[in-house]
Design a protein around this motif. Structure first.
Motif, PDB file in Angstrom:
ATOM      1  N   ALA A  12      -1.740 -25.846  -7.794  1.00  0.00           N
ATOM      2  CA  ALA A  12      -2.608 -26.229  -6.674  1.00  0.00           C
ATOM      3  C   ALA A  12      -4.026 -25.724  -6.900  1.00  0.00           C
ATOM      4  O   ALA A  12      -5.004 -26.447  -6.648  1.00  0.00           O
ATOM      5  CB  ALA A  12      -2.047 -25.649  -5.369  1.00  0.00           C
TER       6      ALA A  12
ATOM      7  N   LEU B 100      -7.285 -28.195  -7.172  1.00  0.00           N
ATOM      8  CA  LEU B 100      -8.383 -28.042  -6.214  1.00  0.00           C
ATOM      9  C   LEU B 100      -9.705 -27.784  -6.932  1.00  0.00           C
ATOM     10  O   LEU B 100     -10.744 -28.360  -6.585  1.00  0.00           O
ATOM     11  CB  LEU B 100      -8.081 -26.892  -5.250  1.00  0.00           C
TER      12      LEU B 100
ATOM     13  N   ALA C 184      -8.151 -32.244  -0.594  1.00  0.00           N
ATOM     14  CA  ALA C 184      -8.689 -31.017  -1.192  1.00  0.00           C
ATOM     15  C   ALA C 184      -9.875 -30.483  -0.404  1.00  0.00           C
ATOM     16  O   ALA C 184      -9.987 -29.277  -0.158  1.00  0.00           O
ATOM     17  CB  ALA C 184      -9.082 -31.271  -2.642  1.00  0.00           C
TER      18      ALA C 184
ATOM     19  N   SER D 203      -3.047 -31.705  -3.601  1.00  0.00           N
ATOM     20  CA  SER D 203      -4.361 -31.214  -4.021  1.00  0.00           C
ATOM     21  C   SER D 203      -5.028 -32.116  -5.044  1.00  0.00           C
ATOM     22  O   SER D 203      -6.233 -31.986  -5.304  1.00  0.00           O
ATOM     23  CB  SER D 203      -4.243 -29.795  -4.580  1.00  0.00           C
TER      24      SER D 203
ATOM     25  N   LEU E 175       1.622 -28.640  -1.590  1.00  0.00           N
ATOM     26  CA  LEU E 175       0.198 -28.391  -1.815  1.00  0.00           C
ATOM     27  C   LEU E 175      -0.208 -28.774  -3.231  1.00  0.00           C
ATOM     28  O   LEU E 175      -1.275 -29.374  -3.439  1.00  0.00           O
ATOM     29  CB  LEU E 175      -0.117 -26.916  -1.560  1.00  0.00           C
TER      30      LEU E 175
ATOM     31  N   ALA F 298      -3.743 -30.418   5.922  1.00  0.00           N
ATOM     32  CA  ALA F 298      -4.298 -29.196   5.342  1.00  0.00           C
ATOM     33  C   ALA F 298      -4.030 -27.993   6.241  1.00  0.00           C
ATOM     34  O   ALA F 298      -3.660 -26.912   5.769  1.00  0.00           O
ATOM     35  CB  ALA F 298      -5.790 -29.368   5.102  1.00  0.00           C
TER      36      ALA F 298
END
Length: 413
Positions: free
Chosen positions: A161, A165, A117, A111, A107, A85
């Motif tokens: 992404a 998320l 996440a 995610s 990403l 991350a």
């Protein structure tokens, strides 16, 4: 003798090395297992590593899900979620377009994993993505003519992404600015835009409406039904599905007084005809999600009729009684006397009673009483009047068929 239940046999991969066959003791802490794997490949700082499924999911192994590991599973030793991350958070801010694009692509994939996440969100990653959508992409719009594919992919991965998320439910939808909403809405309102960007923008708007009353109001100010309908006239069923999902969300969250107004707009925009032509009768099968969204739209529309269906007719209301007179006039005007107001009151009453019986009313003397039963209540009268006015030839034909049966039935029927 079978192996202990706490022992699972797996293969573990590491880039540039042969896979390692290993027995994992599920009673050991996961950190101890990772250290053992790292020691086998002489890797220091084992706390920076983690185990990950080597299939298409790429989900991290955690203490919570480690019991899902089965014999024969292929795992991969990889960078820990926190390290990954942090690295991606830095990479997506690179000044290099190529590096930024690759980082956003990674990403978007990572995610999907809630473990990753959470780490990315802890770095205020959602705010970074929204800032990129609001203003960060503006710099590159000037370069669209020479870098259009790169720009489109970059924005698509950014929105992907963001959607992934937010789907984990970690961050509240109430935290987003009007500028972000306007930017997402602008992608939907554009006449020509990349399909992937449009799909993700529609998905974001649907989630905003469904998850926040405040955001519903803001989205409703930016998006109109008229701007959504053209997306139903395309050939991409996924876009059509998300478009109907947004319409359903706006319908569902609208105040009661606003829903009927929306229904009237949908009728004016001929939504039903558009769905029949471009969705239901299109040369492709309707997938399960589209079928579900169509069902939801149908239910929401039918629900608007419930009040009318449960409203009894007032036999003393002259305006409502005039509707019944109109039904009779449309059906039997041709055979009526030249001056149907002439003759005695008793004669006219007798004629009306006869006509109401031909039309199928139960109460021939006072047909208004037929609409005091709920359901169907006034909804039945509304439908009859609509049929008589908008399909007059068919209505008269049905009436004549009823008249024919009336005169040919046995007298003792």
């Amino acid at each position: 003798m079978p192996p202990p239940a706490d022992i699972v046999k797996v293969a573990i991969e590491w880039p540039g090395a042969f896979p390692k066959l290993m027995e994992i003791d599920q009673k050991k802490p996961l950190s101890a297992i990772i250290k053992e794997v790292c020691d086998g490949w002489s890797l220091a700082n084992h706390e920076y590593f983690a185990l990950q499924h080597a299939d298409s999911s790429n989900f991290y192994i955690t203490e919570k899900n480690r019991n899902e590991i089965k014999n024969g599973t292929i795992l991969r030793l990889t960078t820990s979620p926190a390290q990954n991350a942090q690295q991606l958070h830095e990479r997506i801010q690179s000044s290099s377009m190529d590096a930024k694009l690759e980082a956003l692509k990674d990403l978007a994939s990572l995610s999907r994993d809630v473990t990753f996440a959470q780490e990315f969100i802890n770095l205020d990653g959602i705010s970074l993505l929204t800032q990129m959508v609001e203003s960060g992409t503006e710099r590159y719009q000037k370069l669209q003519k020479i870098m259009k594919p790169c720009f489109g992919d970059m924005l698509s991965f950014t929105l992907t992404a963001f959607v992934e998320l937010m789907d984990h439910g970690i961050v509240s939808w109430d935290t987003f600015s009007v500028a972000f909403i306007k930017k997402i809405a602008s992608f939907v309102n554009k006449s020509a835009i990349d399909v992937s960007i449009l799909q993700r923008s529609l998905a974001i708007l649907e989630s905003m409406v469904l998850n926040s009353h405040d955001l519903y109001q803001k989205v409703a100010q930016e998006i109109t039904i008229g701007q959504l309908i053209p997306h139903l006239q395309g050939t991409e069923q996924e876009i059509q599905t998300y478009t109907i999902a947004v319409i359903n969300a706006l319908f569902l969250k609208a105040p009661d007084e606003r829903r009927q107004e929306m229904a009237n707009i949908l009728a004016q925009k001929q939504l039903r005809s558009i769905i029949l032509t471009h969705v239901i009768r299109a040369q492709r099968a309707i997938n399960n999600e589209m079928a579900h969204q169509l069902y939801v739209l149908q239910v929401l529309t039918f629900n608007l009729l419930e009040d009318r269906m449960m409203t009894k007719m007032d036999p003393q209301d002259q305006a409502q009684r005039d509707i019944i007179f109109e039904l009779r006039r449309i059906a039997f005007d041709a055979e009526s006397e030249p001056n149907n107001s002439s003759g005695s009151m008793e004669k006219r009453k007798s004629m009306y009673t006869r006509d109401y019986k031909k039309l199928g009313f139960i109460n021939h003397v006072n047909p208004a009483m037929d609409f005091t039963q709920t359901p169907p209540g006034m909804l039945a009268l509304d439908n009859m009047l609509y049929f008589a006015k908008h399909h007059q030839d068919a209505y008269i034909r049905v009436s004549m068929q009823a008249l024919f049966r009336y005169y040919t039935l046995p007298t003792d029927f």
